[in-house]
Design a protein around this motif. Structure first.
Motif, short mmCIF file in Angstrom:
data_model
loop_
_atom_site.label_atom_id
_atom_site.label_comp_id
_atom_site.label_asym_id
_atom_site.label_seq_id
_atom_site.Cartn_x
_atom_site.Cartn_y
_atom_site.Cartn_z
N ARG A 26 -5.52 -3.72 5.54
CA ARG A 26 -6.59 -2.74 5.31
C ARG A 26 -6.20 -1.38 5.89
O ARG A 26 -6.44 -0.34 5.28
CB ARG A 26 -7.90 -3.20 5.96
N LEU A 27 -5.64 -1.40 7.08
CA LEU A 27 -5.23 -0.15 7.72
C LEU A 27 -4.26 0.61 6.83
O LEU A 27 -4.41 1.81 6.61
CB LEU A 27 -4.59 -0.44 9.08
N ARG A 28 -3.29 -0.11 6.28
CA ARG A 28 -2.31 0.57 5.42
C ARG A 28 -2.94 1.02 4.11
O ARG A 28 -2.55 2.06 3.56
CB ARG A 28 -1.11 -0.35 5.19
N CYS A 29 -3.88 0.26 3.61
CA CYS A 29 -4.59 0.67 2.38
C CYS A 29 -5.35 1.97 2.62
O CYS A 29 -5.29 2.90 1.80
CB CYS A 29 -5.55 -0.42 1.92
N TYR A 30 -6.10 2.04 3.72
CA TYR A 30 -6.88 3.24 3.99
C TYR A 30 -5.99 4.45 4.28
O TYR A 30 -6.30 5.58 3.89
CB TYR A 30 -7.85 2.99 5.15
N ALA A 31 -4.86 4.21 4.96
CA ALA A 31 -3.92 5.31 5.21
C ALA A 31 -3.36 5.83 3.89
O ALA A 31 -3.25 7.04 3.68
CB ALA A 31 -2.79 4.83 6.12
N ALA A 32 -3.02 4.92 2.98
CA ALA A 32 -2.51 5.33 1.67
C ALA A 32 -3.57 6.08 0.88
O ALA A 32 -3.28 7.08 0.21
CB ALA A 32 -2.04 4.10 0.90
N MET A 33 -4.82 5.63 0.97
CA MET A 33 -5.91 6.32 0.26
C MET A 33 -6.11 7.74 0.80
O MET A 33 -6.34 8.68 0.03
CB MET A 33 -7.20 5.52 0.40
N ALA A 60 -9.05 -2.95 -0.81
CA ALA A 60 -8.92 -2.88 0.66
C ALA A 60 -9.92 -3.75 1.42
O ALA A 60 -9.53 -4.44 2.36
CB ALA A 60 -9.01 -1.43 1.11
N PRO A 61 -11.22 -3.75 1.06
CA PRO A 61 -12.18 -4.48 1.91
C PRO A 61 -11.93 -5.97 2.05
O PRO A 61 -12.34 -6.58 3.04
CB PRO A 61 -13.52 -4.23 1.19
N VAL A 62 -11.23 -6.59 1.09
CA VAL A 62 -11.03 -8.04 1.17
C VAL A 62 -9.70 -8.41 1.83
O VAL A 62 -9.38 -9.59 1.97
CB VAL A 62 -11.09 -8.68 -0.24
N MET A 63 -8.94 -7.42 2.26
CA MET A 63 -7.65 -7.69 2.90
C MET A 63 -7.83 -7.89 4.40
O MET A 63 -8.83 -7.49 4.99
CB MET A 63 -6.69 -6.51 2.66
N GLU A 64 -6.80 -8.50 5.04
CA GLU A 64 -6.86 -8.65 6.49
C GLU A 64 -6.58 -7.31 7.17
O GLU A 64 -6.13 -6.37 6.52
CB GLU A 64 -5.90 -9.75 6.97
N GLY A 65 -6.82 -7.24 8.48
CA GLY A 65 -6.90 -5.97 9.19
C GLY A 65 -5.74 -5.02 9.03
O GLY A 65 -5.94 -3.83 8.72
N GLN A 66 -4.50 -5.47 9.25
CA GLN A 66 -3.39 -4.55 9.19
C GLN A 66 -3.13 -4.06 7.77
O GLN A 66 -2.77 -2.90 7.56
CB GLN A 66 -2.12 -5.20 9.76
N ALA A 105 -8.35 -1.25 14.92
CA ALA A 105 -9.72 -1.00 14.43
C ALA A 105 -10.06 0.48 14.58
O ALA A 105 -10.67 1.08 13.68
CB ALA A 105 -10.71 -1.87 15.20
N GLU A 106 -9.67 1.08 15.71
CA GLU A 106 -9.88 2.53 15.89
C GLU A 106 -9.19 3.30 14.78
O GLU A 106 -9.76 4.24 14.20
CB GLU A 106 -9.34 2.97 17.25
N ARG A 107 -7.95 2.93 14.49
CA ARG A 107 -7.19 3.64 13.47
C ARG A 107 -7.81 3.44 12.08
O ARG A 107 -7.83 4.38 11.27
CB ARG A 107 -5.73 3.18 13.47
N ARG A 108 -8.32 2.25 11.81
CA ARG A 108 -8.96 2.02 10.51
C ARG A 108 -10.20 2.89 10.36
O ARG A 108 -10.45 3.44 9.28
CB ARG A 108 -9.31 0.54 10.32
N VAL A 109 -10.98 3.00 11.42
CA VAL A 109 -12.18 3.85 11.36
C VAL A 109 -11.77 5.29 11.06
O VAL A 109 -12.37 5.95 10.20
CB VAL A 109 -12.97 3.76 12.68
N LEU A 110 -10.74 5.77 11.76
CA LEU A 110 -10.31 7.16 11.54
C LEU A 110 -9.72 7.35 10.15
O LEU A 110 -9.94 8.38 9.51
CB LEU A 110 -9.31 7.57 12.61
N ARG A 111 -8.98 6.35 9.67
CA ARG A 111 -8.44 6.46 8.31
C ARG A 111 -9.56 6.46 7.27
O ARG A 111 -9.47 7.16 6.25
CB ARG A 111 -7.49 5.29 8.03
N PRO A 151 0.80 -1.23 0.00
CA PRO A 151 0.00 0.00 0.00
C PRO A 151 0.83 1.28 0.00
O PRO A 151 0.48 2.26 -0.65
CB PRO A 151 -0.83 -0.13 1.29
N ARG A 152 1.94 1.26 0.71
CA ARG A 152 2.79 2.46 0.73
C ARG A 152 3.47 2.68 -0.62
O ARG A 152 3.66 3.83 -1.04
CB ARG A 152 3.84 2.33 1.84
#
Length: 792
Positions: free
Chosen positions: A411-418, A403-409, A476-482, A384-385
């Motif tokens: 996904r977090l990096r995908c959403y941060a990159a987005m 992103a939605p089909v990836m595992e949690g961590q 999970a908190e960080r994913r929501v915020l991302r 993702p980076r």
């Protein structure tokens, strides 16, 4: 400029109020209304946004929150009350201008003060390089701002000069030619180098005499810059001047001269440079091939064929140099080789930078690698980076789909990159319905974890498993915020993200979040961030929380998790609590592509399995991962062998001051490769002047640090040493000797740098340790001076 634009609204508003007072006509009233509604949301709003630029992101977010939450509503309220009062006294509409005119006059009187503060903030941002102004690409210089930057070029601080030069070059101001010519002779080498390089980029031929003089500069990097610049500015006329630098004692100068002659100095220069490059490529010494890679890095796309060969060189240092050069070459034909290095090589980050430099051509193969579960997770986490650094809308959309089909961590990096891409590219906010659906999915997963662990921990509690569950909830908190960054202002969400974990700032962060969200999102998101017990949290989330899993199902799911550390922690919990129900899963994970999962399976089988299972596990004595192979051999040995597993090393590292703020998962890569070293009394660990290639942590015993013949420190269990030589890439400044029977955890410099790059908390821990040692040294020095004073 910006401040002139701010004059438009108060002048029009005040002028129309005066016209209303003088004429009382409908035209004046319409003009006044237009000034309020029309200019407020166009010229005035744009100018206000630009005024934010010199300030740091946190200041911007706080100021915006204060304006939106307090100042604007309060102002509207006061205005409404004033209108009601004036209407009650039956004041004619025409006479209301007596209220608006003083407001407009006060407004105009404040603008000179705003201008002074603005320019002061601008100067401070240039001097301190601490605000977002340094990075804000939307900022446009006016004449006064340009004057500030031109004056900054005379600053004694090189950082200030370089920052001002960077901004002025971006604007290409008319005064820049004279400034560059002057800076080419600056007393600071770094400024001279940057000025000479900028002269080449901008084609400033007036700087050619300064570049000629710099060919004999005492600083190697300045000579290198002068060689390249002179070839650009003078072409084949530079050959006789630059050719002698092909024999310069410094590699960087030779490389720059070779590349400059090949690319910009005509036929004769090309022949000279090509001959030298061929000699380097054919050299039997790896150092020559490293130098060849440095030349190719400077040549760009034409370097493909020799670079492809160097990328497959057997020498690790040559491959590292070739990967660095690949980013400059940016030839898409290198993508397959780079993907192999990313998936399983020893230079994954360099491979990632090179792939990002390939641009959109690398996007599809990178996304295919991200989805391939056979690729090691560490490599997939980097994707993702890399995609973010490609930096186009296609990269954003690719991450959005995947992103939605990836595992949690991941996904977090995908959403941060987005979020980064959306901010950098000005992409429109995602629709509320899409963000709501993704946020609800994240919340449901998090509540499911909370509910299941609440039941399972009574049966399977261990320190590592609880630490891992808490880490997953924080992620999970960080994913929501991302995800919220994909709809709302990234600076404001970032402010929440940074402050949520700080007890003193948490209430402020939650207040900012509450004011930011639209009602549908607020209803689901805010309860998740409240400080509630697990039971209270689940009670508030009735619509989202799934029913808890049975304890054994929870543990089995963890054993099969895509995250190998989850499997390690779960298998360890099974061992501690004698849960035989995971044996079949452990056998299946002996063939996992992830070393941590294989190690967890080994731990469970050794403790709970029968002879048949243990025989299968013993086959891992030949495992390609050294740590797994050693553990398998130790567990299969008929005699007891002292052997620390990754679990034991993680638990130990979590008790060490410089690592204590990290989670077990964050420490696991480092713990997995760290080796235990046993030392006898008076055994030398390293000598003063040795290469600093490892960091050590004392597990048992004591170590004495000596400079020359003088002992300067004695260290005990859980203390780290040797980190300074690694951090500075220097030779050891002291010797280390075991005082008693001692066990050390030895962490290679490569592994240490890898974790240091990912975890800022380690850097903070090291700073705290060094600060403590400095205080202790100062106290000893003070005591020594005190004794001398008494003796005198």
């Amino acid at each position: 400029g910006v401040l002139a634009a701010l004059l438009v609204m108060p002048l029009c508003f005040g002028g129309s109020a005066a016209a209303l007072l003088a004429t009382g006509g409908l035209a004046a009233a319409c003009l006044m209304k237009f000034s309020d509604n029309g200019l407020q949301f166009t010229i005035h709003e744009t100018a206000m946004q630009v005024l934010y630029v010199p300030f740091a992101p946190m200041v911007k977010a706080k100021a915006r929150a204060l304006l939106e939450v307090a100042v604007k509503p309060l102002s509207y309220g006061i205005g409404g009350l004033a209108l009601v009062a004036l209407a009650a006294f039956k004041v004619p509409v025409r006479q209301m201008a007596f209220v608006t005119l003083p407001v407009a006059a006060l407004w105009l009187m404040l603008l000179p003060r705003v201008r002074r503060l603005y320019l002061r903030s601008l100067e401070a941002s240039v001097a301190g390089l601490a605000s977002a102004f340094a990075l804000d690409q939307e900022f446009v210089l006016d004449s006064e701002s340009r004057g500030v930057l031109l004056r900054a070029l005379d600053s004694p601080d090189q950082a200030v000069v370089l920052h001002a030069l960077d901004r002025l070059c971006a604007e290409r101001s008319p005064e820049l030619s004279l400034a560059l010519e002057r800076l080419c002779g600056h007393p600071t080498a770094r400024v001279r180098r940057e000025a000479i390089l900028r002269a080449a980029i901008l084609g400033e031929s007036s700087c050619a005499p300064k570049a000629r003089a710099a060919l004999s500069d005492e600083d190697a990097e300045v000579r290198a810059a002068a060689a390249e610049t002179l070839c650009v500015l003078e072409g084949d006329d530079a050959v006789d001047l630059v050719a002698p630098l092909l024999e310069d004692p410094q590699k960087s100068v030779r490389s720059a001269a070779t590349a400059g002659l090949m690319a910009k100095a005509g036929v004769e220069g090309e022949m000279l440079g090509t001959g030298r490059l061929q000699a380097l490529l054919r050299g039997g010494d790896a150092a020559m091939r490293v130098e060849a890679a440095d030349v190719l890095r400077r040549l760009g796309p034409s370097a493909y064929r020799p670079l492809r060969t160097l990328l497959q060189d057997p020498d690790r240092k040559v491959r590292a140099a070739a990967l660095k050069a690949a980013a400059g070459c940016a030839d898409p034909r290198l993508i397959p080789v780079l993907l192999q290095e990313l998936a399983g090589g020893s230079h994954q980050r360099r491979a990632g930078r090179a792939l990002a430099a390939m641009g959109a051509e690398a996007l599809e193969p990178l996304m295919a690698l991200l989805k391939d579960s056979r690729v090691p997770r560490a490599a997939r986490l980097l994707v993702p980076r890399i995609v973010r650094d490609i930096g186009d809308v296609g990269a954003f959309e690719a991450l959005r789909r995947t992103a939605p089909v990836m595992e949690g961590q991941i996904r977090l990096r995908c959403y941060a990159a987005m979020g980064h891409l959306r901010s950098a590219l000005g992409i429109r906010p995602l629709p509320l319905a899409e963000v709501q659906a993704r946020v609800d999915a994240e919340l449901a997963e998090a509540y499911g974890l909370i509910a299941s662990w609440r039941v399972a921990k009574e049966r399977y509690h261990t320190e590592l498993l609880e630490d891992f569950v808490e880490l997953r909830i924080r992620r999970a908190e960080r994913r929501v915020l991302r995800l919220l960054e994909l709809r709302y202002d990234r600076l404001e969400v970032g402010l929440v993200l940074r402050n949520l974990s700080l007890p003193s700032q948490r209430s402020f962060a939650i207040e900012v979040l509450d004011n930011l969200l639209e009602p549908p999102l607020k209803k689901s998101v805010m309860p998740f961030f409240e400080d509630l017990s697990a039971g209270e949290s689940l009670e508030k989330a009735k619509g989202l929380a799934p029913p808890p899993k049975a304890p054994v199902s929870f543990l089995r799911d963890m054993c099969q998790d895509d995250d190998p550390y989850a499997a390690l922690a779960a298998f360890h919990a099974a061992k501690v609590h004698r849960e035989n129900g995971v044996i079949a899963l452990a056998l299946s994970r002996l063939s996992s592509s992830e070393p941590l999962a294989r190690e967890g399976a080994l731990i469970a089988i050794a403790a709970l399995g029968g002879e048949g299972e243990k025989a299968q596990a013993a086959k891992l004595k030949e495992d390609k991962d050294p740590a797994v192979a050693r553990l398998a051999a130790a567990l299969a040995s008929p005699t007891e062998v002292s052997m620390y597993s990754t679990v034991e090393k993680v638990l130990f590292l979590k008790s060490v001051p410089i690592f204590e703020r990290l989670s077990g998962e964050d420490l696991s890569p480092l713990a997995h490769v760290a080796e235990v070293k046993s030392c006898k009394p008076q055994e030398t660990i390293f000598k003063e002047g040795d290469v600093g290639d490892a960091v050590y942590v004392i597990m048992r015993g004591a170590v004495e640090i000596r400079v020359g013949e003088k002992a300067i420190a004695r260290l005990g269990p859980k203390e780290a040493f040797g980190e300074m030589a690694v951090l500075e890439a220097q030779r050891r400044s002291a010797s280390a000797t075991a005082v008693t029977e001692t066990e050390l955890l030895e962490i290679s410099s490569d592994a240490f740098y890898e974790v240091l790059h990912e975890q800022v908390e380690i850097a903070e821990g090291i700073i705290q340790v060094l600060a403590r040692r400095l205080r202790e040294a100062d106290e000893k020095l003070g005591a020594l001076h005190g004794e001398k004073g008494k003796g005198g």
